[in-house]
Enzyme design. Sequence first.
Site, PDB file in Angstrom:
ATOM      1  N   GLU A 176       0.820  -1.217   0.000  1.00 15.72           N
ATOM      2  CA  GLU A 176       0.000   0.000   0.000  1.00 15.72           C
ATOM      3  C   GLU A 176       0.854   1.268   0.000  1.00 15.72           C
ATOM      4  O   GLU A 176       0.378   2.359   0.291  1.00 15.72           O
ATOM      5  CB  GLU A 176      -0.946  -0.021   1.197  1.00 15.72           C
ATOM      6  CG  GLU A 176      -1.904  -1.205   1.208  1.00 15.72           C
ATOM      7  CD  GLU A 176      -3.137  -1.029   0.323  1.00 15.72           C
ATOM      8  OE1 GLU A 176      -3.703   0.074   0.306  1.00 15.72           O
ATOM      9  OE2 GLU A 176      -3.536  -1.999  -0.356  1.00 15.72           O
ATOM     10  N   HIS A 252      -4.754   1.580   7.248  1.00 16.85           N
ATOM     11  CA  HIS A 252      -3.350   1.884   6.912  1.00 16.85           C
ATOM     12  C   HIS A 252      -2.672   2.387   8.186  1.00 16.85           C
ATOM     13  O   HIS A 252      -3.328   3.005   9.030  1.00 16.85           O
ATOM     14  CB  HIS A 252      -3.237   3.009   5.867  1.00 16.85           C
ATOM     15  CG  HIS A 252      -3.626   2.612   4.482  1.00 16.85           C
ATOM     16  ND1 HIS A 252      -4.400   3.420   3.671  1.00 16.85           N
ATOM     17  CD2 HIS A 252      -3.333   1.516   3.745  1.00 16.85           C
ATOM     18  CE1 HIS A 252      -4.565   2.822   2.505  1.00 16.85           C
ATOM     19  NE2 HIS A 252      -3.941   1.666   2.519  1.00 16.85           N
ATOM     20  N   CYS A 370      -3.099  11.213   3.734  1.00 22.05           N
ATOM     21  CA  CYS A 370      -3.394  10.312   2.599  1.00 22.05           C
ATOM     22  C   CYS A 370      -3.174  11.026   1.276  1.00 22.05           C
ATOM     23  O   CYS A 370      -2.862  10.397   0.265  1.00 22.05           O
ATOM     24  CB  CYS A 370      -4.854   9.877   2.618  1.00 22.05           C
ATOM     25  SG  CYS A 370      -5.352   8.998   4.074  1.00 22.05           S
TER      26      CYS A 370
HETATM   27  O1  SUG Z   1      -7.859   3.021  -0.093  1.00 16.39           O
HETATM   28  N1  SUG Z   1     -10.655   5.153  -0.005  1.00 16.39           N
HETATM   29  C1  SUG Z   1      -9.218   4.980   0.093  1.00 16.39           C
HETATM   30  C2  SUG Z   1      -8.658   5.909   1.130  1.00 16.39           C
HETATM   31  C3  SUG Z   1      -7.162   5.856   1.151  1.00 16.39           C
HETATM   32  C4  SUG Z   1      -6.578   6.587   2.314  1.00 16.39           C
HETATM   33  N2  SUG Z   1      -5.172   6.572   2.231  1.00 16.39           N
HETATM   34  C5  SUG Z   1      -4.334   6.513   3.284  1.00 16.39           C
HETATM   35  N3  SUG Z   1      -4.731   6.175   4.482  1.00 16.39           N
HETATM   36  N4  SUG Z   1      -3.087   6.715   3.077  1.00 16.39           N
HETATM   37  C6  SUG Z   1      -8.869   3.526   0.431  1.00 16.39           C
HETATM   38  O2  SUG Z   1      -9.605   2.911   1.208  1.00 16.39           O
HETATM   39  C7  SUG Z   1     -12.863   4.835  -1.027  1.00 16.39           C
HETATM   40  C8  SUG Z   1     -13.464   4.892  -2.409  1.00 16.39           C
HETATM   41  C9  SUG Z   1     -14.935   4.659  -2.402  1.00 16.39           C
HETATM   42  O3  SUG Z   1     -15.455   3.971  -1.517  1.00 16.39           O
HETATM   43  O4  SUG Z   1     -15.622   5.183  -3.337  1.00 16.39           O
HETATM   44  C10 SUG Z   1     -11.339   4.654  -1.049  1.00 16.39           C
HETATM   45  O5  SUG Z   1     -10.808   4.077  -1.972  1.00 16.39           O
END
Ligand code: SUG
Length: 450
Positions: A176, A252, A370
């Site tokens: 990730e 994460h 993020c």
């Molecule tokens: O991978 N949300 C992302 C958020 C990522 C956050 N990044 C970090 N913590 N670094 C994920 O879960 C949601 C998209 C949706 O549900 O439409 C999404 O992909």
Amino acid sequence: MTMRAVEANFDGLVGLTHNYSGLSFGNIASAKNHGGIANPKLAALQGLKKMKALADMGFTQGVLPPQERPCVTTLRALGFTGNGTDVIRAAIKSSPTVYSSALSASSMWSANAATVSPSANTADGRVHFTAANLNNKFHRSIEHAQTSRTLRAIFRDKKYFAHHSALPACPQFGDEGAANHTRFCQQLGERGVEFFVYGASGFDLAATRPQKYPARQTLEASQAVARLHGLDAGQVVFAQQNPQVIDAGVFHNDVIAVGNGNVLFCHESAFVDQQKVLDNIAAKLGGTFTAVQVSNDDISVEDAVQSYLFNSQLLSRTDGRMLLLVPEECQNNERVWDYLQKLRSQSTPIGEVLVMDLRESMRNGGGPACLRLRVELKQQELAAVNPATLINDDLYKRLTSWVEKHYRDRLGEAELADPALLDECRAALDELTQILALGSVYPFQLESAA
Ligand code: SUG
């Protein structure tokens, strides 16, 4: 005095199809806001404001462009045929979830774009990038090919930058990116420690792992990235995330911990054998290391997940103290806000708290941290970065008008099914590649050039 090195933050510019499709099992905000009405224009402007605020404070700030969505390449690979519109219509009819995945603007969370090691740490003295395979979620697994093309177009010079393709796309090597990676150092530009946090082993299925939600990052993936980057065992620490916090929505590591320089700000329940992990970092780093640990009595894991306190950006000011950039949700949570007042007045390295409104991204589980990919750069490396991607007043203005011109301010279920989104997205991205001097990087540009 010129600094030997800087930390540049490259933020993902929110894409034209930003929406709430509930695609990320284990990410509580994504599930909770599924089906909500998104405002891509507002989301992109909120992100740009954050970039501008940091650039205005003297931090080096870059921008990573969004990806082509709906991702026609992915839909074709899944057997949908015809022209772009035919492909989209057929996908919506046959599988709305597959279509939503191909439409997601999730590349905006650039902390998941890649893992980056500064040149002071790597065997060949170059800055190393490994694009993250994001293998745990289909909608994110389709990002890395474009991510690699984009990173290569920004960090072009092979003398300074080494790019590795994503790890093999299988659960055992789920990766990730920087969301599970922190580099510590005493001074930017100096050799430091790289801290890799994994959710579970990919191969040893009998080992401790979360029970409810997936562990997205595996130990074996983290080890492979460390190998690819040529890191010395004496400067690397691997730690397992506490499986219980993953099950509480910490999908994460950057939802429970953030580091900067020789400081780690984290919850007391972030890691398995936490004290050992901290001792290990301190020993390998040498010199000073400060862990600011928040107790459960001060802030519960639930409050941490709801407010995204640890998904903040921790930045070094020129006076040696640190600035914590938090999302507005921290101000709206009484316990978290009280804690932050206390923190400011205590003798910790964190001397300032800056609040930003990132609500559109937050509703999908994406806070300030993020949205950014950190790239530590020595002066000559910074000079080799594509300068058109670095935020200044002029670029901020151009990107703001570009967003105003191309973005919709409402995307709900009905609008998401509109095949016109594809042409809107392509027209906008074609213009963006010129603004950012990227050359042809998108499939629709590369296909038409062939
Ligand atoms: O991978 N949300 C992302 C958020 C990522 C956050 N990044 C970090 N913590 N670094 C994920 O879960 C949601 C998209 C949706 O549900 O439409 C999404 O992909």
